[in-house]
Design a protein around this motif. Structure first.
Motif, PDB file in Angstrom:
ATOM      1  N   ARG A   8       0.856  -1.192   0.000  1.00 41.09           N
ATOM      2  CA  ARG A   8       0.000   0.000   0.000  1.00 41.09           C
ATOM      3  C   ARG A   8       0.894   1.243   0.000  1.00 41.09           C
ATOM      4  O   ARG A   8       1.736   1.399   0.891  1.00 41.09           O
ATOM      5  N   VAL A   9       0.709   2.099  -0.991  1.00 41.09           N
ATOM      6  CA  VAL A   9       1.539   3.283  -1.150  1.00 41.09           C
ATOM      7  C   VAL A   9       0.662   4.482  -1.485  1.00 41.09           C
ATOM      8  O   VAL A   9      -0.552   4.333  -1.670  1.00 41.09           O
ATOM      9  N   ARG A  10       1.310   5.642  -1.571  1.00 37.28           N
ATOM     10  CA  ARG A  10       0.679   6.836  -2.134  1.00 37.28           C
ATOM     11  C   ARG A  10       1.662   7.423  -3.132  1.00 37.28           C
ATOM     12  O   ARG A  10       2.874   7.338  -2.941  1.00 37.28           O
ATOM     13  N   VAL A  11       1.103   8.036  -4.182  1.00 34.05           N
ATOM     14  CA  VAL A  11       1.923   8.703  -5.196  1.00 34.05           C
ATOM     15  C   VAL A  11       1.425  10.139  -5.304  1.00 34.05           C
ATOM     16  O   VAL A  11       0.219  10.376  -5.421  1.00 34.05           O
ATOM     17  N   ARG A  12       2.354  11.109  -5.237  1.00 32.96           N
ATOM     18  CA  ARG A  12       1.985  12.515  -5.435  1.00 32.96           C
ATOM     19  C   ARG A  12       2.301  12.890  -6.874  1.00 32.96           C
ATOM     20  O   ARG A  12       3.451  12.823  -7.313  1.00 32.96           O
ATOM     21  N   LEU A  13       1.246  13.257  -7.589  1.00 32.20           N
ATOM     22  CA  LEU A  13       1.347  13.672  -8.984  1.00 32.20           C
ATOM     23  C   LEU A  13       0.741  15.057  -9.116  1.00 32.20           C
ATOM     24  O   LEU A  13      -0.426  15.253  -8.749  1.00 32.20           O
ATOM     25  N   ARG A  14       1.520  16.005  -9.589  1.00 36.67           N
ATOM     26  CA  ARG A  14       1.041  17.377  -9.789  1.00 36.67           C
ATOM     27  C   ARG A  14       0.341  17.932  -8.547  1.00 36.67           C
ATOM     28  O   ARG A  14      -0.732  18.521  -8.631  1.00 36.67           O
ATOM     29  N   GLY A  15       0.933  17.678  -7.389  1.00 35.42           N
ATOM     30  CA  GLY A  15       0.419  18.228  -6.138  1.00 35.42           C
ATOM     31  C   GLY A  15      -0.713  17.460  -5.494  1.00 35.42           C
ATOM     32  O   GLY A  15      -1.190  17.835  -4.425  1.00 35.42           O
ATOM     33  N   ARG A  16      -1.171  16.368  -6.102  1.00 41.91           N
ATOM     34  CA  ARG A  16      -2.262  15.559  -5.534  1.00 41.91           C
ATOM     35  C   ARG A  16      -1.728  14.194  -5.133  1.00 41.91           C
ATOM     36  O   ARG A  16      -0.957  13.598  -5.856  1.00 41.91           O
ATOM     37  N   TRP A  17      -2.203  13.718  -3.989  1.00 41.20           N
ATOM     38  CA  TRP A  17      -1.825  12.385  -3.495  1.00 41.20           C
ATOM     39  C   TRP A  17      -2.864  11.360  -3.914  1.00 41.20           C
ATOM     40  O   TRP A  17      -4.065  11.585  -3.739  1.00 41.20           O
ATOM     41  N   TYR A  18      -2.399  10.255  -4.448  1.00 40.54           N
ATOM     42  CA  TYR A  18      -3.256   9.150  -4.867  1.00 40.54           C
ATOM     43  C   TYR A  18      -2.850   7.891  -4.108  1.00 40.54           C
ATOM     44  O   TYR A  18      -1.688   7.485  -4.180  1.00 40.54           O
ATOM     45  N   PRO A  19      -3.784   7.276  -3.384  1.00 36.82           N
ATOM     46  CA  PRO A  19      -3.456   5.992  -2.757  1.00 36.82           C
ATOM     47  C   PRO A  19      -3.388   4.920  -3.847  1.00 36.82           C
ATOM     48  O   PRO A  19      -3.999   5.055  -4.918  1.00 36.82           O
ATOM     49  N   GLY A  20      -2.647   3.879  -3.574  1.00 32.96           N
ATOM     50  CA  GLY A  20      -2.559   2.810  -4.562  1.00 32.96           C
ATOM     51  C   GLY A  20      -1.883   1.569  -3.994  1.00 32.96           C
ATOM     52  O   GLY A  20      -1.470   1.530  -2.841  1.00 32.96           O
ATOM     53  N   THR A  21      -1.783   0.575  -4.841  1.00 35.37           N
ATOM     54  CA  THR A  21      -1.114  -0.675  -4.504  1.00 35.37           C
ATOM     55  C   THR A  21       0.019  -0.873  -5.496  1.00 35.37           C
ATOM     56  O   THR A  21      -0.199  -0.852  -6.712  1.00 35.37           O
ATOM     57  N   GLY A  56      20.454  -4.436 -12.246  1.00 38.08           N
ATOM     58  CA  GLY A  56      19.559  -4.395 -11.102  1.00 38.08           C
ATOM     59  C   GLY A  56      18.294  -3.589 -11.284  1.00 38.08           C
ATOM     60  O   GLY A  56      17.587  -3.346 -10.314  1.00 38.08           O
ATOM     61  N   LEU A  57      17.980  -3.153 -12.493  1.00 42.73           N
ATOM     62  CA  LEU A  57      16.768  -2.362 -12.707  1.00 42.73           C
ATOM     63  C   LEU A  57      15.524  -3.205 -12.447  1.00 42.73           C
ATOM     64  O   LEU A  57      15.519  -4.401 -12.717  1.00 42.73           O
ATOM     65  N   LEU A  58      14.478  -2.561 -11.923  1.00 44.64           N
ATOM     66  CA  LEU A  58      13.231  -3.259 -11.621  1.00 44.64           C
ATOM     67  C   LEU A  58      12.048  -2.347 -11.921  1.00 44.64           C
ATOM     68  O   LEU A  58      11.999  -1.208 -11.456  1.00 44.64           O
ATOM     69  N   THR A  59      11.094  -2.858 -12.679  1.00 49.50           N
ATOM     70  CA  THR A  59       9.875  -2.108 -12.990  1.00 49.50           C
ATOM     71  C   THR A  59       8.899  -2.203 -11.823  1.00 49.50           C
ATOM     72  O   THR A  59       8.731  -3.271 -11.232  1.00 49.50           O
ATOM     73  N   VAL A  60       8.273  -1.066 -11.509  1.00 51.81           N
ATOM     74  CA  VAL A  60       7.245  -0.999 -10.467  1.00 51.81           C
ATOM     75  C   VAL A  60       6.005  -0.367 -11.091  1.00 51.81           C
ATOM     76  O   VAL A  60       6.099   0.667 -11.752  1.00 51.81           O
ATOM     77  N   ARG A  61       4.851  -1.000 -10.890  1.00 52.42           N
ATOM     78  CA  ARG A  61       3.571  -0.439 -11.333  1.00 52.42           C
ATOM     79  C   ARG A  61       2.719  -0.194 -10.095  1.00 52.42           C
ATOM     80  O   ARG A  61       2.581  -1.069  -9.248  1.00 52.42           O
ATOM     81  N   VAL A  62       2.150   0.985 -10.000  1.00 52.47           N
ATOM     82  CA  VAL A  62       1.249   1.320  -8.891  1.00 52.47           C
ATOM     83  C   VAL A  62      -0.152   1.452  -9.477  1.00 52.47           C
ATOM     84  O   VAL A  62      -0.379   2.269 -10.372  1.00 52.47           O
ATOM     85  N   GLU A  63      -1.073   0.640  -8.983  1.00 54.45           N
ATOM     86  CA  GLU A  63      -2.482   0.762  -9.365  1.00 54.45           C
ATOM     87  C   GLU A  63      -3.073   1.863  -8.486  1.00 54.45           C
ATOM     88  O   GLU A  63      -3.172   1.701  -7.267  1.00 54.45           O
ATOM     89  N   LEU A  64      -3.431   2.974  -9.109  1.00 55.02           N
ATOM     90  CA  LEU A  64      -3.950   4.130  -8.374  1.00 55.02           C
ATOM     91  C   LEU A  64      -5.438   3.962  -8.089  1.00 55.02           C
ATOM     92  O   LEU A  64      -6.173   3.403  -8.905  1.00 55.02           O
ATOM     93  N   GLU A  65      -5.842   4.469  -6.930  1.00 48.66           N
ATOM     94  CA  GLU A  65      -7.244   4.394  -6.511  1.00 48.66           C
ATOM     95  C   GLU A  65      -7.750   5.810  -6.265  1.00 48.66           C
ATOM     96  O   GLU A  65      -7.005   6.661  -5.831  1.00 48.66           O
ATOM     97  N   GLY A  66      -8.999   6.043  -6.510  1.00 48.65           N
ATOM     98  CA  GLY A  66      -9.627   7.308  -6.116  1.00 48.65           C
ATOM     99  C   GLY A  66      -9.216   8.509  -6.944  1.00 48.65           C
ATOM    100  O   GLY A  66      -8.505   8.404  -7.927  1.00 48.65           O
ATOM    101  N   GLN A  67      -9.703   9.661  -6.500  1.00 50.25           N
ATOM    102  CA  GLN A  67      -9.517  10.918  -7.219  1.00 50.25           C
ATOM    103  C   GLN A  67      -8.284  11.684  -6.780  1.00 50.25           C
ATOM    104  O   GLN A  67      -7.931  12.666  -7.401  1.00 50.25           O
ATOM    105  N   GLY A  68      -7.664  11.309  -5.699  1.00 51.47           N
ATOM    106  CA  GLY A  68      -6.513  12.038  -5.205  1.00 51.47           C
ATOM    107  C   GLY A  68      -6.946  13.162  -4.268  1.00 51.47           C
ATOM    108  O   GLY A  68      -8.076  13.621  -4.301  1.00 51.47           O
ATOM    109  N   SER A  69      -6.023  13.592  -3.425  1.00 52.22           N
ATOM    110  CA  SER A  69      -6.303  14.654  -2.464  1.00 52.22           C
ATOM    111  C   SER A  69      -5.099  15.595  -2.395  1.00 52.22           C
ATOM    112  O   SER A  69      -3.997  15.226  -2.757  1.00 52.22           O
ATOM    113  N   ARG A  70      -5.331  16.778  -1.939  1.00 50.15           N
ATOM    114  CA  ARG A  70      -4.237  17.768  -1.808  1.00 50.15           C
ATOM    115  C   ARG A  70      -3.442  17.539  -0.570  1.00 50.15           C
ATOM    116  O   ARG A  70      -3.722  17.005   0.384  1.00 50.15           O
TER     117      ARG A  70
END
Length: 138
Positions: free
Chosen positions: A79-92, A124-138
């Motif tokens: 379980r992670v969060r990603v901040r994109l353009r000032g908005r936080w998106y929860p994801g897996t 040692g490179l490794l691809t990571v994909r985050v499935e984003l959930e919801g609309q994001g929050s500030r």
């Protein structure tokens, strides 16, 4: 100097540099950030990252693969969060060892991809994909 000892030296130099740089970069409001939960501390850990959102997924490539602290944290708790353009998106987050990280880098922002290639150690490179959930929050 053997190839494994030069790779280890590069890893140490680059991670020391990144620690200092990340302390500054994570304060920039437009910087994309990945927030994981520390596997030992349980505290939020924020890491500046580069990558690209495609639909409801955010893709990135870890330059140190399994050695990256955020990858180790994802293994313990995806379980992670990603901040994109000032908005936080929860994801897996999903670690994708079968994905071709060099091919993936060609689909990600050019400057980030160049930095990952320059700083990465060996294969040692490794691809990571985050499935984003919801609309994001500030």
């Amino acid at each position: 100097m053997s190839s494994s000892s030069s790779a280890e030296t590069k890893y140490r130099v680059v991670t020391a540099f990144q620690r200092r740089l990340n302390a500054v970069v994570r304060r920039l409001p437009g910087q994309t950030m990945l927030e994981t939960t520390g596997r030992v501390s349980g505290l939020p850990r924020r890491t500046p990252v580069g990558g690209r959102r495609t639909g409801d997924s955010f893709w990135l490539v870890s330059e140190f693969g399994e050695r990256s602290q955020y990858v180790r944290n994802i293994r313990a708790d995806p379980r992670v969060r990603v901040r994109l353009r000032g908005r936080w998106y929860p994801g897996t987050a999903h670690l994708l060892p079968d994905d071709d990280p060099l091919a993936r880098l060609r689909l990600l922002p050019r400057y980030n991809s160049l930095a990952v290639r320059a700083m990465g150690v060996g294969t040692g490179l490794l691809t990571v994909r985050v499935e984003l959930e919801g609309q994001g929050s500030r």
